[in-house]
Design a protein around this motif. Structure first.
Motif, mmCIF file in Angstrom:
data_model
loop_
_atom_site.group_PDB
_atom_site.id
_atom_site.type_symbol
_atom_site.label_atom_id
_atom_site.label_comp_id
_atom_site.label_asym_id
_atom_site.label_seq_id
_atom_site.Cartn_x
_atom_site.Cartn_y
_atom_site.Cartn_z
ATOM 1 N N UNK A 36 9.398 12.975 6.936
ATOM 2 C CA UNK A 36 8.765 11.727 6.521
ATOM 3 C C UNK A 36 8.214 11.051 7.777
ATOM 4 N N UNK A 37 7.394 10.032 7.569
ATOM 5 C CA UNK A 37 6.636 9.449 8.673
ATOM 6 C C UNK A 37 6.689 7.933 8.601
ATOM 7 N N UNK A 38 6.792 7.324 9.768
ATOM 8 C CA UNK A 38 7.033 5.888 9.835
ATOM 9 C C UNK A 38 5.826 5.078 10.280
ATOM 10 N N UNK A 39 4.822 5.745 10.848
ATOM 11 C CA UNK A 39 3.694 5.036 11.430
ATOM 12 C C UNK A 39 2.461 5.149 10.542
ATOM 13 N N UNK A 40 1.750 4.043 10.405
ATOM 14 C CA UNK A 40 0.575 4.030 9.536
ATOM 15 C C UNK A 40 -0.472 5.046 9.970
ATOM 16 N N UNK A 41 -0.642 5.220 11.286
ATOM 17 C CA UNK A 41 -1.700 6.114 11.763
ATOM 18 C C UNK A 41 -1.414 7.579 11.410
ATOM 19 N N UNK A 42 -0.192 7.890 11.057
ATOM 20 C CA UNK A 42 0.167 9.262 10.725
ATOM 21 C C UNK A 42 -0.297 9.672 9.325
ATOM 22 N N UNK A 43 -0.647 8.728 8.501
ATOM 23 C CA UNK A 43 -0.975 9.022 7.109
ATOM 24 C C UNK A 43 -2.447 9.335 6.938
ATOM 25 N N UNK A 44 -2.724 10.257 6.009
ATOM 26 C CA UNK A 44 -4.084 10.721 5.776
ATOM 27 C C UNK A 44 -4.786 9.961 4.663
ATOM 28 N N UNK A 45 -4.033 9.518 3.676
ATOM 29 C CA UNK A 45 -4.626 8.918 2.485
ATOM 30 C C UNK A 45 -3.929 7.595 2.157
ATOM 31 N N UNK A 46 -4.722 6.656 1.629
ATOM 32 C CA UNK A 46 -4.220 5.330 1.312
ATOM 33 C C UNK A 46 -4.714 4.886 -0.059
ATOM 34 N N UNK A 47 -3.869 4.116 -0.753
ATOM 35 C CA UNK A 47 -4.289 3.461 -1.966
ATOM 36 C C UNK A 47 -4.987 2.152 -1.652
ATOM 37 N N UNK A 48 -5.415 1.479 -2.695
ATOM 38 C CA UNK A 48 -6.176 0.247 -2.524
ATOM 39 C C UNK A 48 -5.282 -0.977 -2.375
ATOM 40 N N UNK A 49 -4.004 -0.815 -2.692
ATOM 41 C CA UNK A 49 -3.055 -1.913 -2.548
ATOM 42 C C UNK A 49 -2.804 -2.657 -3.846
ATOM 43 N N UNK A 50 -1.624 -3.234 -3.948
ATOM 44 C CA UNK A 50 -1.262 -4.057 -5.097
ATOM 45 C C UNK A 50 -0.537 -5.298 -4.585
ATOM 46 N N UNK A 51 -0.896 -6.448 -5.120
ATOM 47 C CA UNK A 51 -0.349 -7.717 -4.642
ATOM 48 C C UNK A 51 1.025 -7.975 -5.234
ATOM 49 N N UNK A 52 1.949 -8.338 -4.371
ATOM 50 C CA UNK A 52 3.275 -8.788 -4.792
ATOM 51 C C UNK A 52 3.464 -10.201 -4.271
ATOM 52 N N UNK A 53 3.747 -11.118 -5.173
ATOM 53 C CA UNK A 53 3.962 -12.510 -4.801
ATOM 54 C C UNK A 53 5.321 -12.943 -5.312
ATOM 55 N N UNK A 54 6.143 -13.438 -4.401
ATOM 56 C CA UNK A 54 7.489 -13.888 -4.749
ATOM 57 C C UNK A 54 7.544 -15.396 -4.548
ATOM 58 N N UNK A 55 7.804 -16.107 -5.615
ATOM 59 C CA UNK A 55 7.872 -17.564 -5.539
ATOM 60 C C UNK A 55 9.308 -18.021 -5.293
ATOM 61 N N UNK A 56 9.430 -19.119 -4.588
ATOM 62 C CA UNK A 56 10.767 -19.631 -4.248
ATOM 63 C C UNK A 56 11.296 -20.548 -5.325
ATOM 64 N N UNK A 94 0.835 -1.194 0.000
ATOM 65 C CA UNK A 94 0.000 0.000 0.000
ATOM 66 C C UNK A 94 0.876 1.252 0.000
ATOM 67 N N UNK A 95 0.483 2.242 -0.800
ATOM 68 C CA UNK A 95 1.137 3.526 -0.650
ATOM 69 C C UNK A 95 0.225 4.448 0.156
ATOM 70 N N UNK A 96 0.823 5.423 0.793
ATOM 71 C CA UNK A 96 0.095 6.335 1.654
ATOM 72 C C UNK A 96 0.686 7.730 1.529
#
Length: 127
Positions: A107-127, A95-97
């Protein structure tokens, strides 16, 4: 209001690379810091990287330091997360925020500090 849309996720083999993008729209004339977080199944959302409005200050989580790089292009209203040397444990929804700020170097390190969020994008890493 700022709307964020992530892209660039997908399936990649261990050791591979991906670049995530976060396109911002809306009140983009406001200065805002950006961050990337991720959430794996059954786990809490965790901080990945953050960047100031100026782009001059960044911070990466220890787990990704040296492998991931956060950046931004304010002319394009877009943030990026370059991910190299991916590992299966990097598998998550990313997720970006954004947080409005008066200070271009903050810059900010905590999720609660952010005002806006994207919907997310899936990243899958196969072994």
């Amino acid at each position: 209001q700022v709307q964020l849309v992530e892209s660039g996720g997908g399936l990649v083999q261990s050791g591979g690379s991906l670049r995530l993008s976060c396109a911002a729209s809306g009140r983009t004339g406001t200065s805002y810091a950006m961050g990337w977080f991720r959430q794996a199944p059954g786990k809490e959302r965790e901080f990945v990287a953050a960047i100031s409005w100026s782009g001059g200050n960044t911070h990466h989580a220890d787990s990704v330091k040296g492998r991931f790089t956060i950046s931004r292009d304010n002319a394009k209203n877009t943030g990026y997360l370059q991910m190299n040397s991916l590992k299966p444990e990097d598998t998550a929804v990313y997720y970006c925020a954004a947080k409005a700020t008066y200070y271009s170097g903050s810059y900010f390190l905590q999720a609660y500090q952010y005002d806006y969020w994207g919907q997310g994008t899936q990243v899958t890493v196969s072994s």
